[in-house]
Structure formats: structure tokens, C-alpha cells
Design a protein around this motif. Structure first.
Motif, mmCIF file in Angstrom:
data_model
loop_
_atom_site.group_PDB
_atom_site.id
_atom_site.type_symbol
_atom_site.label_atom_id
_atom_site.label_comp_id
_atom_site.label_asym_id
_atom_site.label_seq_id
_atom_site.Cartn_x
_atom_site.Cartn_y
_atom_site.Cartn_z
ATOM 1 N N UNK A 78 0.837 -1.196 0.000
ATOM 2 C CA UNK A 78 0.000 0.000 0.000
ATOM 3 C C UNK A 78 0.869 1.242 0.000
ATOM 4 N N UNK A 79 0.234 2.330 -0.404
ATOM 5 C CA UNK A 79 0.892 3.631 -0.459
ATOM 6 C C UNK A 79 -0.067 4.664 0.080
ATOM 7 N N UNK A 80 0.440 5.862 0.363
ATOM 8 C CA UNK A 80 -0.455 6.882 0.875
ATOM 9 C C UNK A 80 0.212 8.229 0.967
ATOM 10 N N UNK A 81 -0.584 9.203 1.396
ATOM 11 C CA UNK A 81 -0.090 10.558 1.606
ATOM 12 C C UNK A 81 -0.143 10.862 3.108
ATOM 13 N N UNK A 82 0.934 11.431 3.619
ATOM 14 C CA UNK A 82 1.041 11.738 5.048
ATOM 15 C C UNK A 82 0.184 12.951 5.373
ATOM 16 N N UNK A 83 -0.668 12.816 6.422
ATOM 17 C CA UNK A 83 -1.450 13.964 6.856
ATOM 18 C C UNK A 83 -1.179 14.358 8.304
ATOM 19 N N UNK A 84 -0.396 13.572 9.034
ATOM 20 C CA UNK A 84 -0.017 13.925 10.394
ATOM 21 C C UNK A 84 1.198 13.091 10.793
ATOM 22 N N UNK A 85 1.971 13.600 11.756
ATOM 23 C CA UNK A 85 3.177 12.910 12.224
ATOM 24 C C UNK A 85 3.202 12.946 13.745
ATOM 25 N N UNK A 86 3.445 11.798 14.361
ATOM 26 C CA UNK A 86 3.693 11.709 15.798
ATOM 27 C C UNK A 86 5.198 11.538 15.977
#
Length: 114
Positions: A26-34
Motif C-alpha cells: 500500500x501507499x499513501x499521503x502523510x497527513x499527520x506525524x507523531x
């Protein structure tokens, strides 16, 4: 020299970047980071031990997709690689968070920023 277990690593990826999982398709776009693990113990323990990531690293919230569906994923930095193909992610929530796609990266809408 070994890394101290309480040392938090610096985030390698940023909001709007398109990434791919190293182990799973799977792939995706980052919308938040911890800056380090911030999910439940149950979630972490549900990951098979041989592939369970360390907690002392950044974890990313992704609008993710695979060949079958779109979903939200929570992934450790060690399991992500930057995708340089320049192809957009087809997640239906992207227009709510991002206003455009330029040079292989999504532009966060100003009203979404903290």
C-alpha cells in the motif's frame, strides 16, 4: 555506539509526501506525524512480533490505498519509503485536506493547518 532507547528520531517525511510501505502493498499521503508511537498498546501488540516496529521513532498517519480499498493507516518511519513516481493517491479524503498536487507532493489546505 548504540542509540539510547528514549531518543526520539527526527521525522524523515513531511505532511503531503507520498510514501509506500516497505513490507505491505500500500501507499499513501502523510497527513499527520507523531514524534514517537502514540497509538494503543493493543494496536502495537496486534502487530506480529517479527515485524513489530520500535516505538522510539516517528509514526505517520496516512490516507492510504491498496488495490482493493482506501483507508487510514498508522505506520512507523522504519517501514516507509518515499515514492518518487509523481503519481497521485486516490484516497477520497484527499480533497478535504489538501488543495493541490505539485512536484509529487500534496499541498495542505491552509484551513487544515494547526
Amino acid at each position: 555506539m548504540t542509540e539510547h532507547p528514549t531518543t526520539t528520531a527526527t521525522a524523515t517525511f513531511g505532511i503531503g509526501e507520498v510514501v509506500r510501505h516497505k513490507l505491505f502493498p500500500f501507499r499513501g499521503v502523510i497527513f499527520d506525524v507523531d514524534p514517537e508511537f502514540a497509538n494503543s498498546e493493543e494496536w502495537w501488540e496486534a502487530i506480529p512480533e517479527p515485524v513489530r516496529p520500535r516505538k522510539d521513532q516517528p509514526f505517520y498517519h496516512l490516507l492510504a490505498e491498496n488495490d482493493e480499498s482506501a483507508y487510514v493507516a498508522y505506520v512507523s518511519q522504519q517501514n516507509l519509503i518515499r515514492e518518487d513516481g509523481g503519481e497521485e493517491v486516490g484516497h477520497p479524503a484527499i480533497p478535504q485536506m489538501f488543495g493541490g498536487f505539485e512536484d509529487g507532493r500534496y499541498i495542505l489546505r491552509p484551513e487544515v493547518r494547526n
